[in-house]
Design a protein around this motif. Structure first.
Motif, mmCIF file in Angstrom:
data_model
loop_
_atom_site.group_PDB
_atom_site.id
_atom_site.type_symbol
_atom_site.label_atom_id
_atom_site.label_comp_id
_atom_site.label_asym_id
_atom_site.label_seq_id
_atom_site.Cartn_x
_atom_site.Cartn_y
_atom_site.Cartn_z
ATOM 1 N N SER A 1 0.465 4.569 -3.536
ATOM 2 C CA SER A 1 0.000 4.894 -2.181
ATOM 3 C C SER A 1 -0.058 3.639 -1.315
ATOM 4 O O SER A 1 0.321 3.677 -0.134
ATOM 5 C CB SER A 1 -1.378 5.542 -2.236
ATOM 6 N N LYS B 1 -6.252 14.003 -2.657
ATOM 7 C CA LYS B 1 -7.369 13.071 -2.572
ATOM 8 C C LYS B 1 -7.879 12.894 -1.152
ATOM 9 O O LYS B 1 -8.389 11.835 -0.803
ATOM 10 C CB LYS B 1 -6.944 11.738 -3.174
ATOM 11 N N ASP C 1 1.541 11.705 0.703
ATOM 12 C CA ASP C 1 0.835 10.992 -0.365
ATOM 13 C C ASP C 1 0.281 11.968 -1.401
ATOM 14 O O ASP C 1 -0.423 12.914 -1.042
ATOM 15 C CB ASP C 1 -0.302 10.169 0.268
ATOM 16 N N GLU C 2 0.598 11.735 -2.644
ATOM 17 C CA GLU C 2 0.181 12.568 -3.790
ATOM 18 C C GLU C 2 0.792 13.969 -3.723
ATOM 19 O O GLU C 2 0.249 14.915 -4.299
ATOM 20 C CB GLU C 2 -1.360 12.673 -3.915
ATOM 21 N N THR D 1 4.632 10.155 -2.797
ATOM 22 C CA THR D 1 4.005 9.402 -3.885
ATOM 23 C C THR D 1 3.335 10.361 -4.873
ATOM 24 O O THR D 1 3.087 11.526 -4.549
ATOM 25 C CB THR D 1 2.922 8.411 -3.395
HETATM 26 MG MG MG Z 1 -1.938 7.205 -4.877
#
Ligand code: MG
Ligand code: ATP
Length: 200
Positions: free
Chosen positions: A45, A69, A131-132, A163
């Motif tokens: 990240s 997250k 992200d994620e 990611t």
């Molecule tokens: Mg991460």
């Protein structure tokens, strides 16, 4: 002796420069890239958020979607979220073992994906960070059939970074650049909690 060593070094450096220059001259294409940063090591990240800084440095716009997250705060969000050229969306309520509510996680992921799709259709946004995102596929919150058309159909000059650990092969196959960060050591395993500015 020293003169000879220096001379040999100079000749080798000249040859290397020729090879590098030839490769640079051969790479003439521009295109919006798909990058995947995966693996178990630290740095996925934070690398993606670093590309936000690079993009802004050229006066371009960037959008970040923090899946899973979204409940956690990272320093980059505090730094970038109020920037006029950044859209920063938190699209998750935390890890599954935190939320313990699969239906709520799915709803948050899908609501986030609807927003991400808008960015993936907007040619004014130069860089989109997902992200994620890998976990949404792993946990079956979203299907690849919902994800891939939006990524593949994005504006031709828009860059996208995905990611997360265990990236599905569909992401790897579609990507232009893939890095798998290897976990060699992590301070957490020595009992050190996440440090502000480094881990969060
Ligand atoms: Mg991460
Ligand atoms: P970062 O956000 O620091 O670039 P990351 O995106 O590669 O990390 P994630 O799996 O998203 O890694 O986890 C983020 C958090 O977990 C960070 O606090 C990071 O330091 C920590 N972390 C990452 N990899 C590991 C690991 N192998 N062991 C323990 N903690 C880790």
């Amino acid at each position: 002796m020293n003169d000879e060593t220096d001379q040999r070094h100079k000749e080798r450096a000249q040859k290397q420069k020729q090879r590098v220059d030839a490769k640079i001259a051969a790479a003439t294409e521009d295109k919006g890239l798909l990058l995947v940063i995966t693996g178990n090591g630290k740095g996925k990240s934070s690398s993606a958020f670093g590309m936000v800084a690079r993009t802004l440095g050229y006066g371009h716009k960037a959008a970040v979607f923090q899946f899973i997250k979204g409940a956690e705060n990272v320093g980059e969000r505090a730094f970038f979220a109020n920037h006029p050229d950044v859209i920063w969306e938190k699209c998750g309520e935390g890890f599954t073992w935190e939320t313990q509510n699969r239906q709520r996680d799915i709803a948050a992921a899908q609501a986030g994906w609807e927003k991400a799709k808008q960015a993936l259709a907007n040619p004014e946004i130069h860089l989109v960070i997902l992200d994620e995102l890998t976990y949404l596929v792993t946990y079956r919150y979203l299907s690849l059939d919902e994800i891939m058309p939006a990524i593949n159909g994005r504006p031709p000059m828009q860059h996208v970074v995905i990611t997360g650990r265990s990236a599905d092969n569909a992401f790897i196959d579609a990507a232009d650049t893939v890095s798998a960060i290897r976990d060699v050591k992590h301070a957490f395993r020595a009992g050190i909690r996440a440090q502000a500015g480094i881990d969060r």
